[in-house]
Design a protein around this motif. Structure first.
Motif, PDB file in Angstrom:
ATOM      1  N   SER A 169      38.531  65.153 -30.985  1.00  0.00           N
ATOM      2  CA  SER A 169      39.381  63.988 -31.224  1.00  0.00           C
ATOM      3  C   SER A 169      39.304  63.536 -32.673  1.00  0.00           C
ATOM      4  O   SER A 169      40.323  63.146 -33.264  1.00  0.00           O
ATOM      5  CB  SER A 169      38.961  62.850 -30.286  1.00  0.00           C
ATOM      6  OG  SER A 169      39.747  61.700 -30.511  1.00  0.00           O
ATOM      7  N   SER A 170      38.104  63.563 -33.254  1.00  0.00           N
ATOM      8  CA  SER A 170      37.941  63.090 -34.638  1.00  0.00           C
ATOM      9  C   SER A 170      38.660  63.989 -35.631  1.00  0.00           C
ATOM     10  O   SER A 170      39.019  63.540 -36.725  1.00  0.00           O
ATOM     11  CB  SER A 170      36.457  62.996 -34.990  1.00  0.00           C
ATOM     12  OG  SER A 170      35.842  64.270 -34.891  1.00  0.00           O
ATOM     13  N   SER A 188      41.500  65.328 -34.856  1.00  0.00           N
ATOM     14  CA  SER A 188      42.898  65.201 -34.389  1.00  0.00           C
ATOM     15  C   SER A 188      43.369  66.402 -33.577  1.00  0.00           C
ATOM     16  O   SER A 188      44.570  66.534 -33.308  1.00  0.00           O
ATOM     17  CB  SER A 188      43.852  65.000 -35.588  1.00  0.00           C
ATOM     18  OG  SER A 188      43.509  63.837 -36.303  1.00  0.00           O
ATOM     19  N   THR A 191      44.797  65.238 -30.321  1.00  0.00           N
ATOM     20  CA  THR A 191      46.116  64.637 -30.546  1.00  0.00           C
ATOM     21  C   THR A 191      47.194  65.712 -30.675  1.00  0.00           C
ATOM     22  O   THR A 191      48.297  65.587 -30.112  1.00  0.00           O
ATOM     23  CB  THR A 191      46.088  63.775 -31.823  1.00  0.00           C
ATOM     24  OG1 THR A 191      45.067  62.784 -31.708  1.00  0.00           O
ATOM     25  CG2 THR A 191      47.428  63.093 -32.030  1.00  0.00           C
ATOM     26  N   SER A 215      40.497  55.813 -29.682  1.00  0.00           N
ATOM     27  CA  SER A 215      40.644  55.327 -31.052  1.00  0.00           C
ATOM     28  C   SER A 215      39.319  54.907 -31.673  1.00  0.00           C
ATOM     29  O   SER A 215      39.295  54.276 -32.729  1.00  0.00           O
ATOM     30  CB  SER A 215      41.616  54.144 -31.084  1.00  0.00           C
ATOM     31  OG  SER A 215      41.160  53.096 -30.246  1.00  0.00           O
TER      32      SER A 215
END
Length: 354
Positions: A81-82, A84, A87, A296
């Motif tokens: 996630s960090s 991306s 995403t 987030s």
């Protein structure tokens, strides 16, 4: 498994192995420091304390695995996630269900590994750890073998095949010698219970060895006055953690047939089945946390929240089991309730993801 599944799974497994290694090392050091109080008793040296700590590593891995699976999954998915990557996967059309399925496939491997560890490795190492420690600390135990404990009692040598709860022994062999080291009496008793000041032997076969002949006889009961008390012979008890599933089932049958308290061993049997599956539940919770409330949040706070949730689960699980043992309730709900609660929590979060 597809390339995407393997990629996600590799991060989850590596994260779990990393966290598991750190936690096992931490708990091993803490137990070793606590065990230093026993160093110096009998033949228990610092090297034997280190050996005891190393032999207990598989047991710690089995016990900590659900917590490590949660925190490790948060770590692995948090790294994706960090950067991306999660995403990009979502915007490319990869659904939450697909990501969850990829992670759960890896969790299935962790569950299988936990089952094999708990059934094949832990019983051997756990029993060896406590037997070696007890033999080193307790001077009355001369030798501990696959055929039970060998102990010296004055001019006699005693072989105890099985130590049971409530100061009860099973299959006791007593070899009595005279001052010239000649064996004079050989006794075998099926079981023994400790009374007020002596042992009461039951179902006895005894042979008296004279200079010219051997005389045999059978007795229903007899008193055995020995220097060995319950504390000495119970130095190496049968711990539920030191038994496989088959061993636990057999031992439970013996305890129940003889009217002995088997609550602790019933809970241990249920734990053998439920605890590894809990790792899968915790991995599922980690997925919905990272894709939901923590999507987030930076990696540091993610790990902190994961550690807190893991510790809460561990405390709830241990408290539930101990209360079940103390109040002698059925083992099903005290063992199964904590993972079911966390599974419900994970399902509730997953619905909010849409």
């Amino acid at each position: 498994m597809s390339i995407l599944d393997r990629y996600i799974g590799r991060h989850v497994v590596l994260g779990t192995v990393t966290v598991l290694s750190v936690l096992v090392a931490l708990f091993s050091i803490l137990e070793l420091v606590d065990d230093l109080n026993e160093v110096g008793q009998g033949d228990y040296t610092l090297l034997r304390a280190l050996e005891h700590s190393v032999l207990r590593i598989p047991s710690r891995m089995f016990q900590i695995l659900p917590v490590a699976a949660l925190v490790g999954s948060v770590l692995g998915l948090g790294l994706l996630s960090s950067t991306s990557e999660l995403t990009v996967m979502r915007t490319s059309g990869v659904s939450v269900g697909r990501i969850t399925g990829a992670v759960l496939k890896s969790a299935a491997g962790l569950v299988v590994a936990a089952l094999l560890l708990g059934e094949l490795v832990v019983p051997t190492t756990e029993r060896a750890a406590y037997e070696r420690r007890s033999v080193a600390i307790n001077k009355d135990i001369a030798l501990d073998t696959n055929y039970g404990l060998w102990m010296r009692d004055g001019l006699s040598f005693v072989n105890i095949r099985q130590v049971l709860p409530n100061a009860e022994l099973k299959d006791i062999y007593i070899y009595e010698f005279d001052q010239e080291r000649r064996m004079r009496v050989a006794t075998h008793a099926r079981r023994a219970r400790f009374g007020e000041e002596s042992w009461q032997l039951e179902d006895i076969e005894q042979s008296e060895i004279g200079d010219a002949r051997v005389t045999s006889r059978a007795l229903e009961r007899a008193t055995w006055k020995s220097l060995l008390g319950p504390d000495q012979v119970a130095a190496v008890p049968i711990r539920p953690e030191g038994l496989s599933v088959i061993g636990l089932m057999r031992y439970l049958g013996y305890l129940q047939d003889n009217g002995l308290n088997a609550t602790r061993y019933v809970f241990a049997l249920w734990n053998k089945f439920v605890y590894p599956l809990t790792a899968g539940v915790m991995v599922f919770v980690s997925v919905v946390l990272v894709l939901g409330p923590l999507r987030s949040v930076s990696l540091g706070p993610r790990l902190l929240i994961g550690v807190v949730i893991g510790l809460v689960f561990h405390i709830v699980q241990q408290t539930s089991v101990q209360m079940g043992v103390v109040y002698e309730s059925g083992a099903f709900w005290p063992v199964l309730a904590p993972p079911l609660i966390f599974l419900g929590f994970g399902l509730w979060l997953s619905r909010r993801l849409g």
